[in-house]
Write a protein that holds these residues in place. Structure first.
Motif, PDB file in Angstrom:
ATOM      1  N   ARG A  37       0.858  -1.194   0.000  1.00 24.72           N
ATOM      2  CA  ARG A  37       0.000   0.000   0.000  1.00 24.72           C
ATOM      3  C   ARG A  37       0.888   1.235   0.000  1.00 24.72           C
ATOM      4  N   PHE A  38       1.081   1.827  -1.159  1.00 20.15           N
ATOM      5  CA  PHE A  38       1.989   2.966  -1.265  1.00 20.15           C
ATOM      6  C   PHE A  38       1.215   4.287  -1.266  1.00 20.15           C
ATOM      7  N   GLY A  39       1.871   5.349  -0.830  1.00 18.36           N
ATOM      8  CA  GLY A  39       1.296   6.686  -0.916  1.00 18.36           C
ATOM      9  C   GLY A  39       0.708   7.180   0.394  1.00 18.36           C
ATOM     10  N   PHE A  40       0.697   6.348   1.430  1.00 20.35           N
ATOM     11  CA  PHE A  40       0.098   6.763   2.701  1.00 20.35           C
ATOM     12  C   PHE A  40       1.072   6.675   3.873  1.00 20.35           C
ATOM     13  N   GLN A  41       2.337   6.426   3.556  1.00 20.35           N
ATOM     14  CA  GLN A  41       3.321   6.332   4.647  1.00 20.35           C
ATOM     15  C   GLN A  41       3.450   7.656   5.393  1.00 20.35           C
ATOM     16  N   ARG A  42       3.204   8.766   4.679  1.00 16.52           N
ATOM     17  CA  ARG A  42       3.326  10.066   5.364  1.00 16.52           C
ATOM     18  C   ARG A  42       2.232  10.287   6.400  1.00 16.52           C
ATOM     19  N   PHE A  43       1.201   9.430   6.363  1.00 18.65           N
ATOM     20  CA  PHE A  43       0.154   9.499   7.387  1.00 18.65           C
ATOM     21  C   PHE A  43       0.340   8.403   8.442  1.00 18.65           C
ATOM     22  N   GLY A  44       1.468   7.719   8.372  1.00 17.97           N
ATOM     23  CA  GLY A  44       1.735   6.681   9.366  1.00 17.97           C
ATOM     24  C   GLY A  44       1.225   5.301   8.977  1.00 17.97           C
ATOM     25  N   MET A  45       0.824   5.137   7.699  1.00 22.02           N
ATOM     26  CA  MET A  45       0.291   3.842   7.279  1.00 22.02           C
ATOM     27  C   MET A  45       1.392   2.946   6.717  1.00 22.02           C
ATOM     28  N   PRO A  46       1.665   1.807   7.380  1.00 20.77           N
ATOM     29  CA  PRO A  46       2.687   0.893   6.860  1.00 20.77           C
ATOM     30  C   PRO A  46       2.340   0.369   5.463  1.00 20.77           C
ATOM     31  N   VAL A  47       3.364  -0.019   4.704  1.00 22.08           N
ATOM     32  CA  VAL A  47       3.174  -0.469   3.321  1.00 22.08           C
ATOM     33  C   VAL A  47       2.560  -1.867   3.264  1.00 22.08           C
TER      34      VAL A  47
END
Lengths: 337, 249
Positions: A37-47
């Motif tokens: 899951r890419f594109g949400f790491q800046r919100f703290g969401m692991p890949v």
């Protein structure tokens, strides 16, 4: 199988729909994964995503799928399922002693299945994670752009959790597949999971360690402890000392990052890692060798070898080339059929 | 803050742009500017980024773009960023019911600091908090700017289960649990607003570089917001930051 039901199955095949797998035994840990899951790491969401990304992509390629379709990641033997419908499936990654109705299925090949066929993974032969791709992919909802299961967050995959006995997963909704027969991949495309030397690039905090400590890390053998999961592996071996203390102001964590916390034992951060952390990172496993890490298990030993960033990126591009060559090989084989 | 920004490889598909080795609003403002520019236009092959207290981690595809090309691109952003005027950061209001069953540790926080419960609420809800970064669990905001007057140590033994929306204090930090998890923070209140909902087109409510402000509500208002959330009628209040709570560089 009688001819009556075969006619019905053929019609389903034309529609490309209604292929299912029924979980008979979930094994130790079986999840639905794609590339992550890419594109949400800046919100703290692991890949999240497949631990062995090469094997995941290869499994898709040999059944003619797009290479990032959702597949089943099987950890250790025990997993068993029954197919419903007709189509092709492929197994890659670890050799977990798979058999279809008692007939052995080696990894890195695809096979045909029909309703009632039973696929069992019964013994630990080599590696620890196998991938099962089914023509058309595993049909679970896209959550934030991915079908990967993120276990701690309880999202993605099949109901955000590991598979359980009795689960029924739909497959093959995507009709963009090209499988016309079965494939057995030649040796040149198959990774050597027996390799126990893993390559690393130093950094980003290698300046927090003396040369002696870095040399110690690169010349020692480490063992995988029983604290290993999709988030990371804790290793055991010679302690690595910090020059100025183990803590840094938090920064981002890349896949394969090797953290050295205060206790001095390395931790390799993997697919379900948290996005940020406050431990020094001495080095980072190179992308193409993350597959080797994914196939290690408790008690396995591993050594680290330093390579330059240029070398690591050359190997990354080479592996990408290998995948493209494999896709072409498979398409040529399908054409022959 | 460093005189010169550092670029560090973090494996073969990631690099870190490091601004300093401390937590301060100036660094955060530098990072916010770079990210604002990135959101408008970015180099092909750059996949995503993680802003933190003092750095940004960039994920890229080395078969599309080289380490050096990314650095050149980022240096270009760095060079132009101070000549561009950016819209001010946004403040998101977080309606919060304080105390009672929603904030079981509010009384302790007041006692510990020799304050009344009303004082604690007034201090806690009287500031715009800078969102330095999101991490720990999906959507968890690391906030800066809490008054030392209400600082309280963590619980000696953590709770096994804290429900999503709980607002807490740990030492001199305050935060909100986006999803249920174990934790040792002193719980002083609860917000009905969801910080993370994977089903939404924009799953995350908050963004690093912006601000949030706790707004006290009573139980009736809390219940009303909960109901409006179910029917989709509720919108959080959001406005440009105007106060000069923390000096920006």
């Amino acid at each position: 199988m009688n001819t009556g039901s075969r006619d019905i199955l053929n019609k389903e095949m034309v529609n490309g729909l209604d292929k299912k797998i029924i979980i008979e035994n979930p094994g130790m840990l079986t999840t639905v994964q794609d590339k992550g899951r890419f594109g949400f790491q800046r919100f703290g969401m692991p890949v999240a995503g497949a631990m062995d990304a090469f094997a995941m992509q290869t499994a898709n390629v040999i059944v003619g799928n797009n290479r990032n379709e959702a597949v089943i990641e099987i950890t250790f033997p025990g997993f068993a399922l029954t197919f419903s419908g007709k189509g092709y499936a492929g197994i890659t990654g670890a050799d977990l002693g798979a058999s279809l109705n008692g007939r052995e299925i080696k990894p890195w090949q695809s096979f045909e299945f029909r309703t009632g066929d039973r696929l069992v993974f019964a013994s630990l032969k080599k590696g620890s994670r196998a991938y099962l791709a089914i023509v058309g992919g595993i049909d679970v909802p896209l959550v934030m752009g991915s079908r990967s299961t993120y276990l701690r967050g309880k999202i993605g995959g099949f109901e955000g959790r590991k598979l359980l006995k009795g689960d029924i997963l739909l497959c093959g909704k995507t009709e963009q597949y090209r499988a016309l027969g079965t494939i057995s991949l030649p040796e040149e495309f198959i990774p050597d999971y027996g390799k126990r030397e893993v390559r690393v690039v130093l950094g980003p905090q290698d300046d927090c360690f003396t040369k002696e400590e870095i040399d110690k890390f690169l010349s020692s053998t480490y063992k995988v402890t029983n604290q290993n999961d999709r988030m990371g592996y804790r290793l055991e071996g010679p302690l690595i000392k910090h020059s100025m203390g183990p803590d840094i102001i938090s920064d981002g964590i890349a896949p394969g990052a090797i953290q050295i916390p205060g206790h001095g034992q390395p931790i390799i951060m993997l697919a379900d890692r948290q996005t940020t952390g406050g431990y020094t990172k001495l080095a980072n496993v190179i992308s193409v060798d993350l597959s080797l890490i994914a196939q290690l298990m408790y008690g396995d030993s591993v050594k680290f070898k330093k390579v330059s960033l240029e070398e690591a990126q050359r190997l990354y591009i080479e592996q990408e080339g290998c995948l493209l060559k494999m896709i072409k090989y498979v398409e040529d084989e399908f054409r022959k059929i | 803050m460093y005189e010169k920004i550092r670029f560090l490889p973090s494996g073969d598909c990631n690099l870190i742009m490091e601004f300093g080795k401390e937590i301060n609003p100036q660094i955060n403002n530098q990072i916010r500017k770079i990210i604002n520019l990135l959101e408008k236009d970015r180099i092909h092959g750059l996949i995503e980024w993680i802003p933190t207290y003092r750095s940004i981690l960039f994920t890229y595809n080395p078969s599309i773009v080289s380490f050096n090309s990314i650095i050149e691109f980022l240096q270009e952003l760095e060079n132009i960023k101070d000549e561009i005027s950016f819209s001010p950061p946004l403040v998101t209001e977080i309606p919060t019911v304080y105390g009672g069953e929603y904030g079981p540790d509010l009384t302790y926080v007041a006692q510990h600091n020799g304050l009344s419960i009303e004082d604690v609420i007034a201090i806690h809800s009287g500031t715009d908090y800078l969102i330095y970064m999101l991490g720990f669990t999906p959507g968890f905001p690391y906030l800066g700017g809490m008054s030392e007057k209400i600082a309280t140590p963590r619980l000696e033994s953590p709770r096994e289960k804290i429900t999503g929306g709980s607002v807490g204090i740990a030492a001199n930090q305050t935060g909100i649990y986006p999803i249920g998890s174990p934790g040792g923070w002193q719980l002083i209140g609860k917000t009905p607003v969801r910080l993370f909902d994977p089903q939404l087109e924009e799953p995350f409510l908050l963004k690093a570089g912006d601000y949030l402000r706790f707004v006290p509500v009573n139980i009736e208002e809390y219940t009303e917001i909960c109901e409006k959330l179910v029917t989709g009628e509720y919108r959080v209040k959001r406005y440009p930051q105007q106060r000069d709570g923390e000096r920006l560089g």
